[in-house]
Design a protein around this motif. Structure first.
Motif, short mmCIF file in Angstrom:
data_model
loop_
_atom_site.label_atom_id
_atom_site.label_comp_id
_atom_site.label_asym_id
_atom_site.label_seq_id
_atom_site.Cartn_x
_atom_site.Cartn_y
_atom_site.Cartn_z
N ALA A 14 19.72 5.32 109.06
CA ALA A 14 20.43 3.98 108.86
C ALA A 14 19.52 3.28 107.89
O ALA A 14 18.33 3.21 108.25
CB ALA A 14 20.51 3.07 110.17
N GLY A 15 20.28 2.74 106.83
CA GLY A 15 19.52 2.00 105.84
C GLY A 15 18.80 2.77 104.73
O GLY A 15 18.07 2.33 103.98
N ARG A 16 18.88 4.16 104.74
CA ARG A 16 18.35 5.07 103.92
C ARG A 16 19.62 5.46 102.87
O ARG A 16 20.66 4.87 102.87
CB ARG A 16 17.87 6.20 104.46
N GLY A 68 11.93 -1.07 98.48
CA GLY A 68 11.35 0.44 98.83
C GLY A 68 12.57 1.28 98.89
O GLY A 68 12.48 2.45 98.54
N GLU A 69 13.72 0.94 99.77
CA GLU A 69 14.77 1.93 99.76
C GLU A 69 15.39 2.12 98.64
O GLU A 69 15.75 3.25 98.41
CB GLU A 69 15.64 1.27 100.98
N GLU A 70 15.49 1.22 97.69
CA GLU A 70 16.19 1.45 96.44
C GLU A 70 15.50 2.41 95.67
O GLU A 70 15.89 3.10 94.75
CB GLU A 70 16.38 0.31 95.65
N GLU A 71 13.89 2.40 95.55
CA GLU A 71 13.19 3.36 94.95
C GLU A 71 13.35 4.96 95.64
O GLU A 71 13.25 5.75 94.95
CB GLU A 71 11.66 3.04 95.05
N GLY A 72 13.58 4.82 96.79
CA GLY A 72 13.98 6.10 97.67
C GLY A 72 15.37 6.57 97.84
O GLY A 72 15.58 7.36 98.37
N ASP A 73 16.36 5.93 96.87
CA ASP A 73 17.62 6.29 97.06
C ASP A 73 17.82 7.53 96.33
O ASP A 73 18.98 8.03 96.47
CB ASP A 73 18.70 5.12 96.64
N HIS A 93 27.03 5.55 97.38
CA HIS A 93 25.83 4.93 96.67
C HIS A 93 26.19 3.70 96.08
O HIS A 93 25.66 2.52 96.04
CB HIS A 93 25.13 5.95 95.95
N GLU A 94 27.22 3.67 95.35
CA GLU A 94 27.79 2.59 94.31
C GLU A 94 28.31 1.10 95.42
O GLU A 94 28.00 0.08 95.29
CB GLU A 94 28.86 3.17 93.62
N ALA A 95 28.88 1.64 96.38
CA ALA A 95 29.39 0.65 97.38
C ALA A 95 28.03 -0.05 98.23
O ALA A 95 28.08 -1.30 98.16
CB ALA A 95 30.24 1.22 98.61
N ARG A 96 26.89 0.59 98.28
CA ARG A 96 25.79 0.04 98.99
C ARG A 96 25.04 -0.93 97.89
O ARG A 96 24.73 -2.02 98.34
CB ARG A 96 24.77 1.28 99.32
N LEU A 97 25.29 -0.37 96.60
CA LEU A 97 24.61 -1.22 95.71
C LEU A 97 25.22 -2.71 95.64
O LEU A 97 24.68 -3.65 95.37
CB LEU A 97 24.29 -0.47 94.38
N ALA A 101 23.76 -6.35 96.05
CA ALA A 101 23.87 -7.46 95.24
C ALA A 101 24.51 -8.49 95.84
O ALA A 101 24.09 -9.79 95.44
CB ALA A 101 24.55 -6.82 93.96
N LYS A 102 25.23 -8.67 96.73
CA LYS A 102 25.84 -9.73 97.25
C LYS A 102 24.86 -10.46 98.31
O LYS A 102 24.99 -11.58 98.26
CB LYS A 102 27.34 -9.26 98.07
#
Length: 501
Positions: A14-16, A68-73, A93-97, A101-102
């Motif tokens: 979760a969260g990765r 850190g999670e964004e770097e490891g995505d 992945h796009e939905a998570r981005l 942002a929101k």
């Protein structure tokens, strides 16, 4: 050591990232967090010391964790190299981005509002719904965080503080508009100004009808109902133009109308403007009425005497008139005013027309007409003079005077001449059957008195009736109604007045 996972198997946390392949890490030493402390150590800490661990990670820690999670995505294969994403993984992945942002935008707005704390009610906890009840800032996450409508909006709000509203006219389109509550309502009829063609169509029938009834007050009321505007001067010019083509009585009525309109509908300057225009149009008026210059001069003189025109009206044209017809009209007016300078009104400038004349005057005019006819023998002139009198209801007087003149005359010539005149008047319809019969019946009634002055009255009357009956002037019934002459004869002078049987 745990055996490595089989090929194609990926562990999801979760969260990765959507598909991050991670190797199991060996158990590490407990950190400074709540997970790295034993239960006994946690129990030894007080409530104040345990609060940071109970509240969870702070906002800065969460932001560092998400970065850190964004770097490891990015996906990695088992050997540590880049691996292409499958389409479902890419969409996830796009939905998570977008969601991240929101969350950043909400955190940024929270920081801005933290710099300007809202005015909360005393005793309300910060961030509680009760403290935000009267907050006028937008809660949609957009905008600059300023109050709506400058602080003048909201339910039960009468505008911004310090604004003073003046009186506003009620709007009839307002759903709450009440016509009864507005007080007395005044309704006014708006009459548009008449154009030139509409003015002629409305005024000409009024003037023609006025020539029949002669009531100036009715014309005044009708003109007041029209919006003449700047064309008031057209009323006098139209009335005078119709009178020039009419009779003498019409011209007399027009002069009276102009006198009564001044001060009520027209002004003296309006009448002056009308006569000035008619003086300019005289060359065209002469085509229909050759006597227009003389008649217009009489109109001007009568209007000046009636104070319908300014007294200096003639002085305005001295030495300024080039048209000979206009000069003739002005000279005629000047002569009449000079002759009648001691008279305030030129009442007889048109003569006394129609039934307004005294009976004695009409009888005198008819006697002069018949005497002139017996001298000249011109039937057309006698007919014209009779029409000029404009008394069709009084033509029986002409028949009576003509018959009496024949009975009191001498010789047979007047009988034939008078029968000719009566025949022409009968054939032209100037003297009707009723007027002809009334004239002869009046002679029958006065025959006894006429015989005292004219002993031969019966014989002359019988001869006149016979000629008139032959020419169709009178009927046989009217001829037979003639009274018979009395034939009383005495036997002799010595019989004592005994009448012969």
């Amino acid at each position: 050591m745990m055996p490595p996972p089989p090929p194609g198997h990926f562990l999801r946390a979760a969260g990765r990232g959507p598909a991050e392949q991670r190797a199991p890490s060996p158990p590490s030493a407990p950190g400074p967090g709540a997970a790295g402390m034993s239960a006994a150590s946690m129990a030894e800490l007080g409530p104040a010391a345990r609060a940071p661990f109970a509240a969870g990670p702070s906002a800065e820690q969460q932001q560092q964790q998400e970065e850190g999670e964004e770097e490891g995505d990015e996906g990695e294969d088992g050997a540590g190299g880049a691996r292409p994403w499958a389409p479902p993984e890419k969409l996830l992945h796009e939905a998570r981005l977008k969601a991240k942002a929101k969350r950043r935008l909400r955190r940024t707005s929270s920081r801005d509002s933290a710099r300007e704390p809202p005015s909360e009610e005393p005793g309300a906890e910060p961030g509680s719904p009760k403290g935000r009840a009267h907050d006028r800032r937008s809660r949609g996450g957009k905008g600059r965080g300023l109050p709506k409508k400058g602080g003048a909006g909201g339910k039960g709000v009468w505008g911004a503080p310090g604004v003073v509203y003046g009186y506003q006219e009620p709007d009839a389109r307002d759903p709450n508009y009440d016509e009864v509550a507005q007080g007395d309502t005044v309704y006014a009829t708006v009459v548009p100004e008449l154009e030139e063609d509409e003015l002629e169509q409305n005024v000409q029938p009024m003037v023609l009808e006025y020539f029949e009834h002669g009531d100036t007050s009715e014309v005044v009321e009708l003109l007041r109902g029209l919006n003449l505007g700047g064309r008031r001067h057209a009323v006098p010019s139209l009335a005078v133009a119709l009178a020039l083509e009419g009779k003498a009585s019409h011209r007399e009525l027009t002069s009276r109308l102009l006198s009564d309109l001044v001060g009520r509908v027209l002004s003296p300057e309006d009448v002056a403007w009308a006569f000035d225009k008619m003086l300019q149009d005289l060359p065209d008026l002469i085509l229909d009425t050759p006597e227009a210059p003389q008649m217009l001069g009489q109109f001007i003189a009568r209007a000046v005497a009636d104070h319908a025109l300014p007294l200096d009206f003639l002085e305005r044209y001295k030495g300024r008139v080039d048209c000979e017809h206009a000069r003739a009209a002005l000279d005629r007016a000047a002569v009449l005013l000079r002759i009648k300078r001691d008279v305030n009104r030129l009442d007889n400038v048109w003569g006394v027309g129609g039934g307004q004349r005294p009976v004695k005057h009409l009888v005198k005019e008819m006697n002069l007409l018949l005497r002139e006819y017996l001298l000249s023998g011109e039937v057309s002139e006698a007919e014209r003079c009779l029409r000029a009198l404009e008394v069709p209801h009084f033509h029986h007087e002409l028949v009576y005077e003509a018959v009496v003149m024949v009975l009191e005359g001498s010789g047979d010539a007047p009988v034939a001449t008078m029968v000719t005149l009566l025949q022409v008047l009968w054939e032209t319809g100037l003297v009707t059957l009723d007027q002809m019969n009334r004239g002869f019946q009046r002679v029958y009634a006065a025959l006894a008195d006429l015989s005292l002055d004219a002993p031969l009255a019966h014989a002359r009357l019988e001869r006149l009736l016979e000629l008139c009956c032959q020419r169709g002037v009178v009927t046989r019934a009217l001829r037979d109604a003639c009274p018979a002459r009395g034939r009383k004869r005495f036997v002799s002078e010595g019989d004592g007045g005994r009448v012969k049987q």
